[in-house]
Design a protein around this motif. Sequence first.
Motif, PDB file in Angstrom:
ATOM      1  N   UNK A   1       0.620  -1.399   0.350  1.00  6.52           N
ATOM      2  CA  UNK A   1       0.134  -0.246   0.655  1.00  6.52           C
ATOM      3  C   UNK A   1       0.676   1.745   0.039  1.00  6.52           C
ATOM      4  N   UNK A   2       2.098   1.154   0.172  1.00 10.45           N
ATOM      5  CA  UNK A   2       3.208   2.188   0.657  1.00 10.45           C
ATOM      6  C   UNK A   2       3.221   2.852  -1.003  1.00 10.45           C
ATOM      7  N   UNK A   3       2.917   2.334  -1.967  1.00  7.41           N
ATOM      8  CA  UNK A   3       3.719   2.941  -3.447  1.00  7.41           C
ATOM      9  C   UNK A   3       1.983   3.680  -3.495  1.00  7.41           C
ATOM     10  N   UNK A   4       0.546   4.184  -2.730  1.00  7.54           N
ATOM     11  CA  UNK A   4      -0.325   4.637  -2.762  1.00  7.54           C
ATOM     12  C   UNK A   4      -0.219   5.736  -2.718  1.00  7.54           C
ATOM     13  N   UNK A   5       0.615   5.939  -1.658  1.00 10.23           N
ATOM     14  CA  UNK A   5       1.016   7.027  -0.479  1.00 10.23           C
ATOM     15  C   UNK A   5       1.673   7.855  -1.360  1.00 10.23           C
ATOM     16  N   UNK A   6       1.749   8.881  -0.420  1.00  9.65           N
ATOM     17  CA  UNK A   6       2.485  10.513  -1.299  1.00  9.65           C
ATOM     18  C   UNK A   6       4.166  10.484   0.136  1.00  9.65           C
TER      19      UNK A   6
ATOM     20  N   UNK B   1      -1.664  -5.293   7.577  1.00  6.62           N
ATOM     21  CA  UNK B   1      -2.788  -5.212   7.432  1.00  6.62           C
ATOM     22  C   UNK B   1      -4.439  -5.246   7.074  1.00  6.62           C
ATOM     23  N   UNK B   2      -5.317  -5.283   6.979  1.00  8.35           N
ATOM     24  CA  UNK B   2      -6.492  -6.229   6.747  1.00  8.35           C
ATOM     25  C   UNK B   2      -7.794  -5.640   5.108  1.00  8.35           C
TER      26      UNK B   2
ATOM     27  N   UNK C   1     -13.838   1.115   1.757  1.00  2.64           N
ATOM     28  CA  UNK C   1     -12.735   2.090   1.690  1.00  2.64           C
ATOM     29  C   UNK C   1     -11.654   1.067   0.191  1.00  2.64           C
ATOM     30  N   UNK C   2     -10.176   1.870  -0.498  1.00  2.00           N
ATOM     31  CA  UNK C   2      -9.022   1.423  -1.069  1.00  2.00           C
ATOM     32  C   UNK C   2      -9.130  -0.084  -0.542  1.00  2.00           C
ATOM     33  N   UNK C   3      -9.052  -1.345  -1.096  1.00  2.00           N
ATOM     34  CA  UNK C   3      -8.918  -2.590  -1.330  1.00  2.00           C
ATOM     35  C   UNK C   3      -7.162  -3.405  -1.601  1.00  2.00           C
ATOM     36  N   UNK C   4      -5.980  -2.321  -1.408  1.00  2.06           N
ATOM     37  CA  UNK C   4      -5.798  -3.123  -2.146  1.00  2.06           C
ATOM     38  C   UNK C   4      -4.996  -4.505  -1.781  1.00  2.06           C
TER      39      UNK C   4
ATOM     40  N   UNK D   1      -8.604   4.277   4.197  1.00  4.10           N
ATOM     41  CA  UNK D   1      -7.545   4.184   3.609  1.00  4.10           C
ATOM     42  C   UNK D   1      -6.627   2.383   3.965  1.00  4.10           C
ATOM     43  N   UNK D   2      -7.283   2.066   4.780  1.00  6.77           N
ATOM     44  CA  UNK D   2      -6.715   1.000   4.850  1.00  6.77           C
ATOM     45  C   UNK D   2      -6.911   0.316   6.611  1.00  6.77           C
TER      46      UNK D   2
END
Length: 486
Positions: free
Chosen positions: A43-48, A196-197, A218-221, A411-412
């Motif tokens: 999910x860090x690939x989605x972060x800023x 996480x879940x 919510x976002x689902x990575x 966000x998660x």
Amino acid sequence: MREFETDVVVVGGGASGLAAAVTAAENGAKVMVLEKANTTGGCANMAMGPLGVETRMQRERLIDISVDRAFNKFMEYSHWRSDARLIRRYLEQSAGTIEWLENMGVEFALPSKYFPASEATWHIVKPKTGKPGLRAAATMIKIMTERAEELGVKILLETPVKSIIKDQGEVIGVTASDKDGELEVYAGAVIIGTGGFGDNPDFIKKYVGLEWGKDLFSYRIPGLTGDGIQMAWDAGASKDFMTMEMVFFAPNTGGYAPIELPFRQPNLLVNLDGERFINEEVIENPVFTANAIEKQKKKIAYSIIDEELIKHYEEKGLDLINVVTSSMDMSYFRQEEEEAKKNGSDVLFIADSIEELAEKTGIDAENLKNTIDTYNSYCDSKDELFHKNPKYLLPIKGSKYYALKLGLSAYGSAGGIKINYNTEVLNDDLNVIKGLYAAGTDANSLYNPDYAFVLPGNSLGFALNSGRIAGSSAVEYIKANLMEEQ
């Protein structure tokens, strides 16, 4: 069954896992990372960008923020439910982590606030191409992955971990599988950082009480199914506070879509009963607004504006913007509006009268009319219900009316595995499970009860810093064991 031996095995190759792996390797350990996806980052690939406090960039920009103030703000925000020692260590290390990343080659655009009342702790990554924005941190992940490989870290992709191996109460490795079959990795320490879940509706319903697709959008990575949390529990870890990083969006739009621009303003918000339920100034804080929406019928709300307000924003600009929306203007909304008119929309409703708007949205028509009349009267005097700032009291009197449906998003996930300030995993008696560590989202129970948006960058910041703590703690544990054996 193939067998491997290493000093430290890291379960998950996201931000926390990579931070742990690089730190452990920098401290002389032999490290393996097992990642079930076909790439690192999660999910860090989605972060800023991550949080930082007392960084060089903040000092250079005269941003007045200290570890003491950030710590006090965090603890007051959580009413001291959060682990004070863990938060203190995380915040004290955060400036060093920004410098650590810079030394790897990560560049940061600026320290930023999320909204005006927050602190400028959000260190947004400068991507190699384009402007900072969503997914900017993917550049950081690439650099961290390259640094890990440079240090000799062995990264096995598409290798999901199945279970933790224990011997006489101590964790000594993991079982996993890949395209060639089953494998066992024996190690002096195991670090869990599986993200996480957020992609597990069953976990969300059981542990958070929300039903994905019905009252949570919510976002689902893909792949973030809580498997690291479950395997830690199976190994004796204590369950810790579990929640979602709550925000609010128009459902199924992807979040911060241009269609939301004039509706994420401090204008009239009503529930299905057609009644106000919030001082709309609060809309700048996503988690506060989400909390209020969650208490409404069907956990939804509607932002109501008219054509005159849209023209007002086109001419004067929006009242509230954040870093995510700052690159958009009302022309983006107009394009989305035309698409909605052409193809239909289940979140945007346009009508020529209040009665028609109520019919389209399902809002109680009589109450909505009364609410708008009352709200307009407040615009001529003062908000007698919630005492909203007069500068945000803009009447709704146009010939065309708009409503945008708003629902719960996130966000998660956050939390699940109980740890101490060394990121050592604890059992139900709060004793350390020797050799087992957890970092990042799997162990982030700091948001109790809410995500601390007042200190933006927290999720990625905690992932990186707890990963670094886990990496160094694991190496210290291994060295101490070696000394005892000698």
